[in-house]
Every structure is written in structure tokens, then in C-alpha cells.
Design a protein around this motif. Structure first.
Motif, PDB file in Angstrom:
ATOM      1  N   ASN A  11       0.770  -1.316  -0.023  1.00 47.30           N
ATOM      2  CA  ASN A  11      -0.106  -0.105  -0.002  1.00 47.30           C
ATOM      3  C   ASN A  11       0.957   1.289   0.059  1.00 47.30           C
ATOM      4  OD1 ASN A  11      -2.346  -1.784   0.053  1.00 47.30           O
ATOM      5  ND2 ASN A  11      -2.214  -1.697   2.321  1.00 47.30           N
ATOM      6  N   ASN A  12       1.987   1.297  -0.784  1.00 46.15           N
ATOM      7  CA  ASN A  12       2.893   2.395  -0.886  1.00 46.15           C
ATOM      8  C   ASN A  12       3.546   2.787   0.150  1.00 46.15           C
ATOM      9  OD1 ASN A  12       2.678   2.890  -3.659  1.00 46.15           O
ATOM     10  ND2 ASN A  12       0.682   3.981  -3.093  1.00 46.15           N
ATOM     11  N   GLU A  13       3.687   1.881   1.340  1.00 43.09           N
ATOM     12  CA  GLU A  13       4.321   1.935   2.572  1.00 43.09           C
ATOM     13  C   GLU A  13       5.614   1.031   2.478  1.00 43.09           C
ATOM     14  OE1 GLU A  13       3.792   3.930   5.286  1.00 43.09           O
ATOM     15  OE2 GLU A  13       2.080   5.094   4.410  1.00 43.09           O
TER      16      GLU A  13
END
Ligand code: ZN
Length: 267
Positions: free
Chosen positions: A9-11
Motif C-alpha cells: 500500500n505504498n508504505e
């Protein structure tokens, strides 16, 4: 334990790797709930199960975020001799900057400033516990979180020309690390390190041939400085170093860790 780091999730997250019992496939199964600034996963923090992702083919980040990368030069007799250097009487230590870190699968860029960039396949130690002034007889394993693979990419011409190796060893992209960190290796007993260029074997050594074993190295480094969790120690390269060219693919394999693979491009 085996873990990696990747974007979910883009983390960027630390994630557990487990072997699927029925197929033997390696799957990324859980993410650790670590603080955003964490340099290593917090194994005691609750981890969250995710839809399993096959490790092979996953787009990974370096599994470590070291405050410093401490390297040992000439730790295999045959490699010291192949470069015409004396076999050292105590560990020779230098740094690579964290800005040179490079992800598994990412490109190594050949800088215009060098005409002779070499690969160096190495076993790397990841520190798990702060240590300073480690004493003779202390078990250094208590301070080791695990092991990974590191390519100590080196501009050999600059290394020969300049007394300090900060530039020769420190170009951006010159320190690929990964793909995973594992515990349970025994470098004292011997772990095999193999480097291939375009699938051709160029280096094949065993850590049983270290001139200085890990306990000596860790005592030597911590006699001067504090090592903190996430710090990386590159343990030196076996004989067979050689040049990289644009279009090459470098693969370093270490028994029990896996393969670190990086393509090479011109800057
Ligand atoms: Zn090296």
C-alpha cells in the motif's frame, strides 16, 4: 527467521518470509508493525497476516536501513594476493555510505568517473543489538540479528589512485543488499559465497577461509565505535573479482540466504 522489506500500500514494510509446506515455495506472509523509522523489524511487535506474495518475482527493497555500513577489506588470503596486497595482520576496515544502498533487482550505474568498476560478492552481518567494546570471550552471536548478501561494488581505478576509498566505494547504487535477512547461518563453520556474471561463475569461496572470523571483526570494530541495530558489516570478498560492463547481470548467491541479482547500466 527470514524477512524482507517491500512496498505494501505504498508504505515500505518489513515482512516475514515463510516456506509453504506443501510446495516448498517461499511466500511473504506477514508484515511487522514497526515504527516508521525502524531500521530492523520489531520481532516482538504484532504482525499482520497478508495475502501471500511469492518471494520470487516480488519487487523488494533493501532489507536493512543501516546507520553505517562497515566493510572489512582483504579478509580472504587468495583475494588479498590477487590484487597484489599483503595479507593483513589485523582487520582493515572502511565505510560505504548509506546513500550507496541499492535494492535487489535495481540497476548498478557505472559512473563516468571510472573505467574499471568491479563486483565483490560478500556475506553481510546485520546487527540486532547495540554493542560497544565487545570483550574477548563474549558471544558475538547475541548481537547479530541475521545475515544477508552485499555487493561491495568498487571503482578499482579510483581505489588505487586515492588513499581514502570514500569515492571508490561510495558511488550511488554501489551497495546492493538483500534479498532477505536470515538467521541460523554459521559463518564460523563455513557458508559458501558465489558470484556469477551473466550466469558464468566468477567467485566461489567459503567463509571458513576468513582470515579474521566474525568475533574478531566485531571486537575490532566495537573497540572504536558503537554498532546499533540495523548496522551492516560486509565481511570481505573471495578471490575472482573483476570488471562490470553495461548489459551485465551480477548474481551473488549465498547458501541459506538466496540470490542477490542486479543489472548493470552506464550512467
Ligand atoms: Zn569488499
Amino acid at each position: 527467521m527470514k524477512y524482507c522489506r517491500l512496498l505494501i500500500n505504498n508504505e515500505p514494510q518489513f515482512a516475514l518470509v515463510e516456506t509453504e509446506g506443501s510446495t516448498g515455495r517461499e511466500l511473504i506472509t506477514r508484515v511487522f508493525k514497526s515504527a516508521p523509522a525502524a531500521r530492523i523489524p520489531d520481532e516482538d511487535a504484532v504482525s499482520k497476516r497478508i495475502d501471500p506474495i511469492p518471494l520470487e518475482g516480488a519487487s523488494l527493497l533493501t532489507p536493512v536501513l543501516p546507520s553505517k555500513i562497515v566493510c572489512v577489506g582483504r579478509n580472504y588470503r587468495a583475494h588479498a594476493e590477487e590484487l597484489g596486497n599483503e595479507v593483513p595482520t589485523e582487520p582493515l576496515v572502511f565505510y560505504k555510505p548509506p546513500s550507496s544502498l541499492n535494492d535487489p533487482g535495481a540497476r548498478i550505474r557505472l559512473p563516468r568517473l571510472s573505467q574499471n568498476v568491479h563486483y565483490e560478492g560478500e556475506l553481510a552481518v546485520v546487527i540486532g543489538k547495540t554493542c560497544y567494546h565487545v570483550r574477548e570471550g563474549e558471544d558475538v552471536r547475541d548481537y547479530i540479528l541475521g545475515y544477508t548478501i552485499l555487493n561491495d561494488v568498487t571503482a578499482r581505478d579510483l581505489q588505487k589512485k586515492e588513499n581514502q576509498w570514500a569515492r571508490a566505494k561510495g558511488f550511488d547504487t554501489f551497495t546492493p543488499v538483500g534479498p532477505v535477512v536470515v538467521d541460523g547461518l554459521d559463518p564460523w563453520a563455513g557458508v559458501e559465497v558465489e558470484t556469477r556474471i551473466n550466469r558464468e561463475v566468477r567467485q566461489h569461496g567459503t567463509t571458513a577461509d576468513f582470515i579474521f572470523p566474525l568475533d574478531v571483526i566485531i571486537r575490532h570494530i566495537t573497540a572504536a565505535m558503537t554498532l546499533v541495530p540495523g548496522d551492516v558489516i560486509a565481511t570481505g570478498t573471495p578471490e575472482g573479482v573483476g570488471p562490470l560492463h553495461a548489459g551485465d547481470v551480477v548474481e551473488i548467491s549465498i547458501q541459506g540466504v538466496g540470490t542477490l541479482r542486479n543489472p548493470v547500466v552506464d550512467e
